[in-house]
Design an enzyme around this catalytic site. Structure first.
Site, short mmCIF file in Angstrom:
data_model
loop_
_atom_site.label_atom_id
_atom_site.label_comp_id
_atom_site.label_asym_id
_atom_site.label_seq_id
_atom_site.Cartn_x
_atom_site.Cartn_y
_atom_site.Cartn_z
CB THR A 1 -0.97 0.01 1.20
OG1 THR A 1 -1.54 1.31 1.30
CG2 THR A 1 -0.29 -0.33 2.52
CD GLU B 1 -3.43 -0.67 4.92
OE1 GLU B 1 -4.28 -0.56 4.02
OE2 GLU B 1 -2.57 0.19 5.13
CE LYS C 1 -7.69 5.19 -3.68
NZ LYS C 1 -8.46 4.19 -2.95
CD1 TRP D 1 -3.10 4.87 -2.66
CD2 TRP D 1 -4.04 6.73 -1.91
NE1 TRP D 1 -4.11 4.52 -1.81
CE2 TRP D 1 -4.70 5.65 -1.34
CE3 TRP D 1 -4.46 8.03 -1.58
CZ2 TRP D 1 -5.76 5.78 -0.47
CZ3 TRP D 1 -5.52 8.17 -0.71
CH2 TRP D 1 -6.17 7.06 -0.17
P1 AMP Z 1 -6.31 1.52 -0.78
O1 AMP Z 1 -5.60 0.82 0.33
O2 AMP Z 1 -5.39 2.08 -1.82
O3 AMP Z 1 -7.37 0.65 -1.36
O4 AMP Z 1 -7.07 2.80 -0.19
C1 AMP Z 1 -7.97 2.70 0.87
C2 AMP Z 1 -8.62 4.04 1.13
O5 AMP Z 1 -9.44 4.44 0.02
C3 AMP Z 1 -9.58 4.01 2.31
O6 AMP Z 1 -8.89 4.14 3.54
C4 AMP Z 1 -10.47 5.21 2.00
O7 AMP Z 1 -9.87 6.44 2.40
C5 AMP Z 1 -10.56 5.20 0.49
N1 AMP Z 1 -11.82 4.53 0.07
C6 AMP Z 1 -11.99 3.25 -0.30
N2 AMP Z 1 -13.28 3.00 -0.63
C7 AMP Z 1 -13.96 4.15 -0.45
C8 AMP Z 1 -15.33 4.56 -0.61
N3 AMP Z 1 -16.27 3.72 -1.04
N4 AMP Z 1 -15.64 5.83 -0.32
C9 AMP Z 1 -14.71 6.71 0.10
N5 AMP Z 1 -13.41 6.40 0.26
C10 AMP Z 1 -13.03 5.14 0.00
#
Ligand code: AMP
Length: 532
Positions: free
Chosen positions: A177, A320, A430, A435
């Protein structure tokens, strides 16, 4: 006294064995980067996975060692998911969109021994080969021009192989991540956690798979285990349609031609699809369900899909969390809700699947539990069998003594269990599901002699969800322009990280400890809109 039921270790190999036995003829279709279409089935995937496991052993790869993939979505990538786990290895799905420094770090940190890649990523391999110190073997999924071709490599084996066994807590996959500052962190999934996560994904309240489902996952296989779809889909024996390219016209035609019923991806994917259909003057594909997550799914998107007869499963999760945390499916009172109320509910992030526990705690002390009253917001914490305990090679656990993992998200929990995300405690941006580190951008910008201070925040963008905007305080006497700064950044960061706008300000707000206060900056520019 023990119970008296049979031993059955929860290993991934059961999943592919089941799919090949019970749904062996169900198709796996791939649209390749060169435009060709191929078809295999679950039985073929299992046969190839056995051969791959054998080929890896022949190279001397041992149980627990990491095998990397640098690839888009296709059937050979799917084979690798089962082949690597089947010989006791750990598949490391590398995100090709990372920067060279990150690519160098994660491959060396994971100590990948073999790297299987798409021909489209040959330039990355050529550039990184010297820097990847642990990779001993390269295999190309498409051709044998530069490295052995995957089909030839596994084709040299007879497939007469016994799956490697072991405890169900053995690792089977690692994803890094890059959401926070500092080096990317590895999240190592287990056979058991992966299997339980996939079972949870099958539920009617989640992916809602049945044997007649036809899924086109747009979410890349290198993003958080493609949301566990390759495992959940095998359990249900569904038909998969993969595309190694993300062009909306290709996806649209595949959806129509292959009878796709389900899809999954970040919101940006649907935006591109809407634009394509509008431009061509055609209808959206008649999907039964679309799982949308990774970023908040905008209301207009939900509305348009629902009007098309498509159920929207708005999901929240993180690398995670394997990644399913919550998914939005119809609630008990669904039939009594008006269309507007249904859209409102779907715009929230859904409810936890069985196995996941959520709570919100006070942002001040990060421990006082707050009420699930639909009003109070707090730091979101999570625990469960497929939630991280410790990052790969880390010395300390990533969870507190009470076992809760702090997500870095801020949200509200409603009395019916629905999660509503309101903010992030982190400031990363994002864009289109990927990211962008605001801090790295700022650091690059202040390297320009005309820049005194820079702060970067994500601003809403209708296509990419968020795009970076750079706020700059000029050095005294400097007349540096926005174009100068962009030119300065170009060789320092990836093209898609370049800010959409550079705004000059007299000062940037700071906290009491002298750090830039992004919150105050955002408040100051609350009415800011990006020109698109
Ligand atoms: P990643 O580990 O790259 O998948 O990123 C995870 C992060 O994406 C989460 O901690 C959230 O901040 C954001 N995220 C994931 N799904 C959503 C959603 N449906 N709505 C808003 N933010 C989201």
């Amino acid at each position: 006294m023990l119970g008296a039921m049979q031993d059955w270790t929860m290993r991934i190999t059961h999943v592919i064995d089941h799919a090949a036995r019970e749904a062996g003829q169900r198709e796996i279709v791939t649209h390749w980067a060169d435009g060709t279409l191929t078809r295999t089935n679950w039985s073929g995937v299992r046969t190839d996975a056995l051969k791959m496991a054998q080929a890896l052993q022949a190279l001397g790869i041992k149980k627990g060692e990491r095998v990397a993939s640098l690839a888009m979505n296709h059937s050979r990538h799917l084979v690798s998911w089962y082949g690597v786990a089947g010989m006791g290895g750990v598949l490391h799905t590398v995100n090709p969109r990372l920067f060279d420094d990150q690519l160098e770090y994660i491959v060396n940190h994971a100590e990948d021994k073999v790297l299987c890649y798409d021909a489209a990523f040959q330039p990355i391999v050529d550039r990184m080969k010297e820097r990847w110190t642990t990779v001993e073997h390269y295999v190309c999924y498409d051709s044998g021009e530069h490295s052995p071709a995957f089909e030839d490599w596994i084709g040299a084996q007879d497939g007469n192989f016994e799956w490697v066994t072991g405890p169900e807590t053995d690792p089977c996959m690692i994803c890094y991540t890059s959401g926070t500052t500092g080096n990317p962190k590895g999240v190592q999934y287990e056979h058991r956690s992966t299997l339980m996560h996939a079972l949870a994904g099958l539920q009617p309240a989640a992916f809602n798979f049945s044997a007649s489902s036809v899924m086109l996952p747009v979410v890349p296989m290198f993003h958080a285990a493609s949301w566990g779809l390759p495992y959940a889909g095998a359990m249900a024996g569904i038909k998969f349609v993969f595309s190694a390219v993300n062009d909306p016209s290709v996806l649209h035609n595949l959806m129509i031609d292959e009878g796709v019923t389900d899809s999954a991806g970040v919101p940006t994917v649907w935006l591109a699809h809407f634009q394509y259909c509008d431009k061509e003057g055609i209808d959206l594909p008649p999907l039964k369900a679309a799982t949308i997550g990774g970023s908040a799914c905008p209301r207009f998107m939900i509305e348009r899909l629902m009007k098309n007869g498509t159920r929207v499963q708005h999901a929240w999760g993180m690398t995670e969390t394997s990644p399913i945390g919550t998914v939005g499916g119809p609630t008990w009172d669904w039939d009594q809700l008006t269309f507007e109320e249904k859209v409102d509910k779907t715009a929230m992030q859904g409810r936890p699947t069985f196995g996941v526990e959520l709570r919100i705690v006070s942002l001040d002390d990060m421990s006082t539990e707050l009420p699930r009253d639909g009003e109070t917001s707090g730091a979101l914490q999570i625990r469960g069998p497929w939630i991280i305990k410790r990052y790969f090679k880390a010395e300390e656990d990533a969870v507190g003594n009470d076992g809760w993992f702090d997500t870095g998200d801020v949200g509200i929990i409603h009395p019916d269990g629905t999660l509503q995300l309101t903010d992030r405690t982190k400031d990363v941006i994002k864009s289109g599901g990927e990211w962008i580190s605001s801090v790295e951008l700022e650091n690059a910008a202040v390297g320009h002699e005309g820049v005194l201070e820079a702060a970067c925040v994500g601003m809403y963008h209708p296509k990419w969800d968020e795009r970076p905007v750079l706020f700059v305080v000029r050095n005294e006497g400097s007349d540096v322009t926005a174009d100068d700064i962009i030119e300065h950044l170009k060789p320092l960061i990836a093209k898609w990280w370049l800010p959409d706008a550079v705004e000059f300000v007299d000062d940037i707000p700071h906290t009491a400890t002298g750090k830039i206060s992004k919150k105050d900056l955002r408040d100051r520019f609350a009415d800011y809109t990006l020109e698109t």
